[in-house]
Every structure is written in structure tokens, then in C-alpha cells.
Design a protein around this motif. Structure first.
Motif, PDB file in Angstrom:
ATOM      1  N   LEU A  69      -3.390   6.463   7.885  1.00  0.00           N
ATOM      2  CA  LEU A  69      -4.743   6.464   7.323  1.00  0.00           C
ATOM      3  C   LEU A  69      -4.773   6.683   5.814  1.00  0.00           C
ATOM      4  CD1 LEU A  69      -7.824   6.369   7.704  1.00  0.00           C
ATOM      5  CD2 LEU A  69      -7.719   8.802   8.299  1.00  0.00           C
ATOM      6  N   PRO A  70      -4.043   7.642   5.242  1.00  0.00           N
ATOM      7  CA  PRO A  70      -4.102   7.841   3.779  1.00  0.00           C
ATOM      8  C   PRO A  70      -3.683   6.623   2.956  1.00  0.00           C
ATOM      9  CG  PRO A  70      -3.114   9.748   4.827  1.00  0.00           C
ATOM     10  CD  PRO A  70      -3.248   8.688   5.887  1.00  0.00           C
ATOM     11  N   CYS A  71      -2.920   5.722   3.528  1.00  0.00           N
ATOM     12  CA  CYS A  71      -2.532   4.507   2.801  1.00  0.00           C
ATOM     13  C   CYS A  71      -3.743   3.646   2.451  1.00  0.00           C
ATOM     14  CB  CYS A  71      -1.558   3.666   3.631  1.00  0.00           C
ATOM     15  SG  CYS A  71       0.021   4.446   3.909  1.00  0.00           S
ATOM     16  N   PHE A  72      -4.770   3.700   3.264  1.00  0.00           N
ATOM     17  CA  PHE A  72      -5.923   2.823   3.097  1.00  0.00           C
ATOM     18  C   PHE A  72      -7.034   3.431   2.236  1.00  0.00           C
ATOM     19  CE2 PHE A  72      -3.746   1.345   6.845  1.00  0.00           C
ATOM     20  CZ  PHE A  72      -3.745  -0.027   6.665  1.00  0.00           C
ATOM     21  N   TYR A  73      -6.903   4.690   1.833  1.00  0.00           N
ATOM     22  CA  TYR A  73      -7.930   5.315   1.006  1.00  0.00           C
ATOM     23  C   TYR A  73      -8.136   4.590  -0.318  1.00  0.00           C
ATOM     24  CZ  TYR A  73      -8.033   9.459   4.032  1.00  0.00           C
ATOM     25  OH  TYR A  73      -8.164  10.314   5.097  1.00  0.00           O
ATOM     26  N   GLN A  74      -7.075   4.025  -0.891  1.00  0.00           N
ATOM     27  CA  GLN A  74      -7.173   3.373  -2.185  1.00  0.00           C
ATOM     28  C   GLN A  74      -7.907   2.037  -2.139  1.00  0.00           C
ATOM     29  OE1 GLN A  74      -3.300   2.160  -3.602  1.00  0.00           O
ATOM     30  NE2 GLN A  74      -2.529   2.171  -1.513  1.00  0.00           N
ATOM     31  N   LEU A  75      -8.154   1.519  -0.961  1.00  0.00           N
ATOM     32  CA  LEU A  75      -8.850   0.242  -0.840  1.00  0.00           C
ATOM     33  C   LEU A  75     -10.352   0.446  -0.905  1.00  0.00           C
ATOM     34  CD1 LEU A  75      -6.659  -1.392   1.923  1.00  0.00           C
ATOM     35  CD2 LEU A  75      -6.629  -1.836  -0.513  1.00  0.00           C
TER      36      LEU A  75
ATOM     37  N   LEU B  15     -17.440   8.855   5.272  1.00  0.00           N
ATOM     38  CA  LEU B  15     -16.334   8.134   4.655  1.00  0.00           C
ATOM     39  C   LEU B  15     -16.172   6.839   5.423  1.00  0.00           C
ATOM     40  CD1 LEU B  15     -13.845   7.847   2.783  1.00  0.00           C
ATOM     41  CD2 LEU B  15     -12.539   8.969   4.591  1.00  0.00           C
ATOM     42  N   VAL B  16     -16.243   5.717   4.707  1.00  0.00           N
ATOM     43  CA  VAL B  16     -16.113   4.403   5.323  1.00  0.00           C
ATOM     44  C   VAL B  16     -15.026   3.630   4.593  1.00  0.00           C
ATOM     45  CG1 VAL B  16     -17.270   2.234   5.841  1.00  0.00           C
ATOM     46  CG2 VAL B  16     -18.556   4.369   5.937  1.00  0.00           C
ATOM     47  N   ILE B  17     -14.054   3.135   5.330  1.00  0.00           N
ATOM     48  CA  ILE B  17     -13.048   2.224   4.784  1.00  0.00           C
ATOM     49  C   ILE B  17     -13.350   0.861   5.384  1.00  0.00           C
ATOM     50  CG2 ILE B  17     -10.608   1.659   4.590  1.00  0.00           C
ATOM     51  CD1 ILE B  17     -10.022   4.648   4.879  1.00  0.00           C
TER      52      ILE B  17
ATOM     53  N   LEU C  58       0.817  -1.208   0.000  1.00  0.00           N
ATOM     54  CA  LEU C  58       0.000   0.000   0.000  1.00  0.00           C
ATOM     55  C   LEU C  58       0.850   1.257   0.000  1.00  0.00           C
ATOM     56  CD1 LEU C  58      -2.855  -0.870   2.517  1.00  0.00           C
ATOM     57  CD2 LEU C  58      -2.920  -0.886   0.035  1.00  0.00           C
ATOM     58  N   CYS C  59       1.824   1.312   0.906  1.00  0.00           N
ATOM     59  CA  CYS C  59       2.669   2.502   0.977  1.00  0.00           C
ATOM     60  C   CYS C  59       3.885   2.244   1.857  1.00  0.00           C
ATOM     61  CB  CYS C  59       1.885   3.696   1.501  1.00  0.00           C
ATOM     62  SG  CYS C  59       1.291   3.514   3.180  1.00  0.00           S
ATOM     63  N   THR C  60       4.847   3.120   1.718  1.00  0.00           N
ATOM     64  CA  THR C  60       6.022   3.135   2.590  1.00  0.00           C
ATOM     65  C   THR C  60       6.106   4.526   3.194  1.00  0.00           C
ATOM     66  OG1 THR C  60       7.159   1.531   1.190  1.00  0.00           O
ATOM     67  CG2 THR C  60       8.523   2.816   2.685  1.00  0.00           C
ATOM     68  N   LEU C  61       6.126   4.565   4.513  1.00  0.00           N
ATOM     69  CA  LEU C  61       6.113   5.842   5.219  1.00  0.00           C
ATOM     70  C   LEU C  61       7.413   6.045   5.990  1.00  0.00           C
ATOM     71  CD1 LEU C  61       2.534   5.517   6.712  1.00  0.00           C
ATOM     72  CD2 LEU C  61       3.203   6.938   4.795  1.00  0.00           C
ATOM     73  N   PRO C  62       7.863   7.286   6.109  1.00  0.00           N
ATOM     74  CA  PRO C  62       9.079   7.565   6.892  1.00  0.00           C
ATOM     75  C   PRO C  62       8.777   7.562   8.396  1.00  0.00           C
ATOM     76  CG  PRO C  62       8.253   9.592   5.947  1.00  0.00           C
ATOM     77  CD  PRO C  62       7.377   8.484   5.427  1.00  0.00           C
ATOM     78  N   LEU C  63       8.520   6.373   8.920  1.00  0.00           N
ATOM     79  CA  LEU C  63       8.247   6.201  10.349  1.00  0.00           C
ATOM     80  C   LEU C  63       9.220   5.169  10.896  1.00  0.00           C
ATOM     81  CD1 LEU C  63       4.362   5.866  10.337  1.00  0.00           C
ATOM     82  CD2 LEU C  63       5.667   7.834  11.096  1.00  0.00           C
TER      83      LEU C  63
END
Length: 130
Positions: free
Chosen positions: A81-87, A108-110, A56-61
């Protein structure tokens, strides 16, 4: 006694081999641009890894404090949270007019999804399980 011991071993084995799998869902409702309801869910899943992983994504954490993964994810919920918007997300919006007053409502529901998180160097990679 033997049954309890077997259940304890089974539970420990599942915790050891399935602890990196998590469940995620999210719902937010706003009315006239004010948040009236928000539900954030991250929980460990104790079932075996099944399915294919989709990055989904790679974050600088980075987890420099070596917090448990669930606690770390809860602490950084708004960042991931923004990583899951595309699902599987649904956005419902409607507008009602009553005399002089308008009422805008947005949901907004994921939908629930299983995911893993891997830490490498100073990055966290989130993979959805399909």
C-alpha cells in the motif's frame, strides 16, 4: 461453434499475455480516529499492456510458495500500500463542532491505477503503468 472456439482462443491468449497487469485502488474513511469504511481493490486486468512503466518501489517480498500473483498481492496488501501513496491520492479532512461533541472525519482515496509486479531474487518490484 466456430465463434465460441474463436472467443475461447482469444480469451486464452489474453490470459497468457496480460496476466501480469493488475488494477489497484484504495479508500479509507475514519471518524474520530476509528475506521468506519475501508475498500481494498486488486484485480487482474485483461487488456494489452499500453503506456510507460514507472517504478514505484522495490520491496523485500519473495513468493517462495509460488502463489498466483493476485493471491500473493492480496495477502501482502498492507505491505505494498505505501508504494501507491505517491500516485493520485486525495486526502480530505474536516472537523465539525456540535455543542460539546467534535467530529473529525478523514478520507484517503488512491485513484485506480494499473500496475505490474516482477519478482526477482527475494524482491518484488512494482511498476505503475501510465
Amino acid at each position: 461453434m466456430a465463434r465460441t472456439f474463436c472467443l475461447l482462443i482469444l480469451g486464452t491468449t489474453q490470459a497468457l499475455f496480460c496476466s501480469d497487469l493488475f488494477w489497484f485502488s484504495y479508500k479509507i474513511v475514519t471518524a474520530n480516529s476509528i475506521v468506519i469504511y475501508e475498500q481494498k481493490n486488486i484485480a487482474p486486468v485483461m487488456i494489452p499492456f499500453e503506456g510507460k512503466a514507472q517504478k514505484l518501489c522495490t520491496l523485500p517480498l519473495s513468493n517462495t510458495q509460488n502463489l498466483p500473483k493476485e493471491l500473493f498481492l492480496r495477502k501482502h496488501f498492507d505491505t505494498i500500500l505505501p508504494c501507491f501513496y505517491q500516485l493520485s491520492s486525495h486526502l480530505l479532512a474536516w472537523n465539525e463542532q456540535h455543542l460539546k461533541y467534535g467530529n473529525d472525519r478523514i478520507e484517503l482515496v488512491i485513484e485506480p491505477v494499473r500496475f505490474t509486479v516482477d519478482f526477482k531474487d527475494e524482491f518484488a518490484t512494482i511498476n505503475a503503468i501510465r
